[in-house]
Design a protein around this motif. Structure first.
Motif, PDB file in Angstrom:
ATOM      1  N   ASP A  43      53.612  41.734  40.656  1.00 25.85           N
ATOM      2  CA  ASP A  43      52.378  42.170  40.874  1.00 25.85           C
ATOM      3  C   ASP A  43      52.173  43.032  39.429  1.00 25.85           C
ATOM      4  OD1 ASP A  43      51.849  39.988  42.740  1.00 25.85           O
ATOM      5  OD2 ASP A  43      51.131  41.607  44.014  1.00 25.85           O
ATOM      6  N   TYR A  68      44.185  38.009  42.670  1.00 27.11           N
ATOM      7  CA  TYR A  68      44.847  39.470  42.697  1.00 27.11           C
ATOM      8  C   TYR A  68      45.807  39.695  43.696  1.00 27.11           C
ATOM      9  CZ  TYR A  68      40.210  40.827  41.706  1.00 27.11           C
ATOM     10  OH  TYR A  68      38.798  41.401  41.208  1.00 27.11           O
ATOM     11  N   SER A  69      46.129  40.502  44.260  1.00 27.07           N
ATOM     12  CA  SER A  69      47.656  40.297  44.952  1.00 27.07           C
ATOM     13  C   SER A  69      47.167  39.608  46.236  1.00 27.07           C
ATOM     14  CB  SER A  69      47.821  41.593  45.157  1.00 27.07           C
ATOM     15  OG  SER A  69      47.736  42.712  45.088  1.00 27.07           O
ATOM     16  N   ARG A  85      48.231  39.232  39.755  1.00 23.88           N
ATOM     17  CA  ARG A  85      49.108  37.752  39.992  1.00 23.88           C
ATOM     18  C   ARG A  85      49.030  37.101  39.194  1.00 23.88           C
ATOM     19  NH1 ARG A  85      51.599  36.631  44.146  1.00 23.88           N
ATOM     20  NH2 ARG A  85      51.979  34.082  43.509  1.00 23.88           N
TER      21      ARG A  85
END
Ligand code: TTP
Ligand code: MG
Length: 363
Positions: free
Chosen positions: A265, A303-304, A344
């Motif tokens: 990430d 997003y992560s 990510r």
């Protein structure tokens, strides 16, 4: 423009035939999950004249089939859920699926609303993965984007690929390894071969031919003596030989996207802007190749925690200038991301394309 693709030797070709399962009925079930597991019949109310378009596999157990009068379908399956259907919706799903195919190869021959041949010979050589893995990847991708299942047949030619997909239904994949075509076809009933409809089947049955193996026992002379030109067709078809090319159409894309998933990430803005520029350059190459302009940019961020957002920007006119597109895309990115949470995936898509490539822009 329809083009042929003669680059790969016939015996080396890898053709996919992809056909959606119970297409119209499955879409109705996706749109109303309460129908899942039920005998869904699309075509209209059973008290109306008309025929069944298709039905779910649960309805097929009762003998309901496409093109059967609705009244007969009702007699066989009175508990069936009869729906009018919405062709417009089915078209939308169809074009979504066709877009997925074009993500893998331009060599796509769309045969009907839910069915296409893809010539994957080059893609496989480039990707260095097995045909089966690629077939499963496409099936997963279609499911992920539409919640619909399909069946994939893989073979060295269109004829065998199509029969293979029908044998793997529903929700399956079957690969016929080159050289095993004749033994794959041998036990199948003769009507599995294209061109053998009800009438021909009856005639051939009368002469004692029931399985493809029965046909394989004949010589080309015996075939052509009995069936003239069609004899040649049956002779080669029964052995799984077919040299028809995939006829692909070079149609302009509706959108052009590029995205990348990071191994780790990322939060570093300079790195992310660099990646974005790389993706824009990649998408722009395709835009230029098709001599098109874009009027809308869509940014995709994952997003992560796997939450995915898309943010779009409509431009005041169609653009094809790399620097301007890049500038707008970076602006869009900076407006929507300030370094948290870690990313990510990042992607960009050029949308609302037109081909007024040679007209001057306002800029
Ligand atoms: P098919 O692919 O033949 O059938 P299907 O997708 O419903 O089922 P299968 O799993 O066996 O592939 O046709 C695609 C769609 O075309 C089908 O969902 C409805 C429509 N259709 C008709 O409207 N009338 C017909 O007679 C047939 C055969 C299909
Ligand atoms: Mg189908």
């Amino acid at each position: 423009m329809v083009l042929h693709r003669p680059r790969v030797a016939e015996s080396m070709r890898c053709i996919f035939h992809i056909d959606m399962d119970a297409f119209f009925a499955s879409i109705e079930i996706v749109r109303n999950p309460a129908l899942k597991g039920k005998p869904v019949i699309v075509g209209g109310r059973p008290d109306r004249r008309g025929v069944v378009s298709t039905c779910s596999y649960e309805a097929r157990v009762f003998g309901v089939r496409s093109a059967m009068p609705l009244s007969e379908a009702y007699r066989l399956c009175p508990q069936g859920i009869f729906l009018e259907g919405s062709y417009e919706t089915y078209r939308r799903y169809s074009s979504k699926i066709i877009d997925i195919f074009y993500n893998y190869t331009p060599f796509v021959e769309v045969v009907s609303i839910d069915e296409a041949y893809l010539d994957m010979s080059d893609v496989l050589a480039e990707k260095g993965i097995s045909a089966k893995m690629l077939g499963q990847e496409i099936r997963q991708r279609i499911f992920y984007e539409t919640q619909l299942t399909c069946s994939v047949g893989i073979a060295a030619n269109k004829l065998v690929a199509k029969i293979a997909s029908s044998k793997s239904k529903p929700n399956g994949l079957l690969e016929i390894i080159p050289g095993t075509e004749a033994s794959f076809l041998a036990p199948l009933p003769i009507q599995s071969l294209p061109g053998i409809g009800e009438k021909t089947q009856m005639l051939l049955n009368r002469d004692g031919f029931y399985t493809v193996a029965d046909l394989q026992a004949l010589t080309l002379d015996e075939f052509s003596h009995k069936h003239g030109a069609w004899g040649y067709h049956y002779f080669f078809a029964s052995r799984g030989e077919d040299n028809r090319p995939v006829q692909w159409e070079e149609s302009p894309p509706k959108s052009i996207g590029a995205e990348t998933t990071f191994e780790k990430d990322q939060v570093d803005m300079a790195f992310l802007v660099g990646e974005l520029k790389r993706l824009i350059a990649k998408a722009h190459r395709r835009l230029r190749m098709h001599k098109m302009r874009t009027k809308r940019l869509s940014l995709k961020l994952r997003y992560s925690n796997f939450r995915t957002v898309t943010r779009s920007k409509t431009l005041i006119t169609h653009l094809n200038d790399l620097n301007l597109i890049e500038q707008f895309a970076i602006e869009l990115f900076e407006e929507n991301y300030s370094g948290y949470p870690p990313l990510r995936l990042i992607g960009i898509s050029l949308e609302q394309l037109n081909d007024s490539y040679w007209q001057p822009t306002l800029f």
